[in-house]
Design an enzyme around this catalytic site. Structure first.
Site, PDB file in Angstrom:
ATOM      1  N   CYS A  66      12.399  20.236 101.078  1.00 27.60           N
ATOM      2  CA  CYS A  66      11.211  20.622 100.297  1.00 27.60           C
ATOM      3  C   CYS A  66      10.942  19.610  99.192  1.00 27.60           C
ATOM      4  O   CYS A  66       9.781  19.302  98.891  1.00 27.60           O
ATOM      5  CB  CYS A  66      11.399  22.001  99.665  1.00 27.60           C
ATOM      6  SG  CYS A  66      11.645  23.290 100.876  1.00 27.60           S
ATOM      7  N   ARG A 149       7.735  26.531 107.075  1.00 30.17           N
ATOM      8  CA  ARG A 149       6.825  25.485 106.582  1.00 30.17           C
ATOM      9  C   ARG A 149       5.475  25.640 107.300  1.00 30.17           C
ATOM     10  O   ARG A 149       5.271  25.077 108.372  1.00 30.17           O
ATOM     11  CB  ARG A 149       7.426  24.091 106.838  1.00 30.17           C
ATOM     12  CG  ARG A 149       8.742  23.886 106.155  1.00 30.17           C
ATOM     13  CD  ARG A 149       9.343  22.513 106.377  1.00 30.17           C
ATOM     14  NE  ARG A 149      10.758  22.567 106.059  1.00 30.17           N
ATOM     15  CZ  ARG A 149      11.260  22.491 104.826  1.00 30.17           C
ATOM     16  NH1 ARG A 149      10.460  22.341 103.806  1.00 30.17           N
ATOM     17  NH2 ARG A 149      12.554  22.583 104.623  1.00 30.17           N
TER      18      ARG A 149
HETATM   19  C1  BEZ Z   1      15.386  22.233 102.583  1.00 32.09           C
HETATM   20  O1  BEZ Z   1      16.171  21.322 102.499  1.00 32.09           O
HETATM   21  O2  BEZ Z   1      14.250  22.178 102.094  1.00 32.09           O
HETATM   22  C2  BEZ Z   1      15.787  23.460 103.342  1.00 32.09           C
HETATM   23  C3  BEZ Z   1      16.600  23.311 104.448  1.00 32.09           C
HETATM   24  C4  BEZ Z   1      16.985  24.456 105.140  1.00 32.09           C
HETATM   25  C5  BEZ Z   1      16.583  25.710 104.714  1.00 32.09           C
HETATM   26  C6  BEZ Z   1      15.748  25.823 103.618  1.00 32.09           C
HETATM   27  C7  BEZ Z   1      15.340  24.712 102.931  1.00 32.09           C
END
Ligand code: BEZ
Length: 249
Positions: A66, A149
């Site tokens: 993110c 997402r």
């Molecule tokens: C992230 O790195 O944004 C992420 C990865 C897995 C689950 C939730 C967020």
């Protein structure tokens, strides 16, 4: 248990299931909401009348994928603004977490040539998942408390024009999101469709022939278009014309 109480409970269960599976579709009006964001309260989509909006969700603050996405989107904000498009983010976190995360990004994170990145577009606080559920952003097979997402392209009339979903583990391709925005606007501006992998400057597809006469004229080369067959014709639209229509210099 009383019959009326059982009916009440069943109704509540039904409501919950309905909410969990509610997914807006392409062509639907964007579901309305008012929310607290890092840029103050917004009423969606009313506050964005006359503009395109990309409403996107991400799983959680202070997570690596993110963070890369927010930095990329923030550094492209001006590019999207030139195409009359605002950005609005959402995650199932509180306002103070959002503020702390965005401050950390600006003050500490240097990534992929980007640093000192300020996120100026609103990030919605959605602790109760009210907005996320309205938009089908909570997909329990993936996660019951984190939004996937999701990307919703909403047009200036408040209609959803494209929806893209990615899983938690997959960062989005922002060049593709920009390409989608320009392709949507080009389809409207030039009454055409855009072929696979289209980019500004490539030929566009003209609407199918509506009569045998038009199909014949096209195959006889009477129109200023190129036909691969009677049902599949393209025309040239220059990159300058595409960008001019979108008002990008
Ligand atoms: C992230 O790195 O944004 C992420 C990865 C897995 C689950 C939730 C967020």
């Amino acid at each position: 248990m009383k019959k009326s109480l059982i009916i009440k409970k069943l109704r509540k269960m039904e409501e919950k299931i309905e909410q969990a599976v509610m997914m807006p579709r392409i062509g639907d009006p964007a579901p309305e909401f008012t929310a607290v964001t890092t840029q103050g309260e917004i009423t969606f989509p009313a506050d964005y009348k006359g503009e395109w909006v990309i409403l996107f969700s991400h799983p959680a603050d202070f997570t690596p994928v993110c963070t890369t996405e927010f930095m990329t989107f923030a550094s492209m904000e001006e590019q999207f603004a030139k195409a009359n498009c605002k950005l609005v983010g959402l995650s199932v976190d509180g306002l103070y977490s959002h503020i702390a995360w965005l401050r950390t990004i600006k003050e500490k994170i240097e990534y992929n040539g980007m640093k000192d990145v300020e996120v100026n577009f609103p990030l919605i606080e959605d602790i109760k998942m009210d907005v996320a559920k309205k938009y089908g952003m909570i997909q329990p097979g993936e996660d019951t408390t984190k939004a996937v997402r999701a990307v919703f392209f909403v047009d200036p009339g408040g209609i959803i024009r494209t929806i893209i979903y990615y899983p938690l583990s997959l960062g989005r391709n922002f060049d593709e999101l920009y390409r989608v925005l320009i392709a949507l606007q080009t389809a409207e501006n030039f009454a055409c469709a855009t072929p696979a992998d289209w980019r500004p400057g490539d030929d566009v597809i003209v609407p199918p022939a509506g009569s045998c006469g038009v199909a014949k004229d096209r195959m006889d080369g009477k129109e200023d278009i190129h036909c691969y067959d009677w049902f599949f014709c393209t025309k040239k639209v220059s990159k300058e014309d595409v960008l001019d229509a979108v008002k990008i210099d």
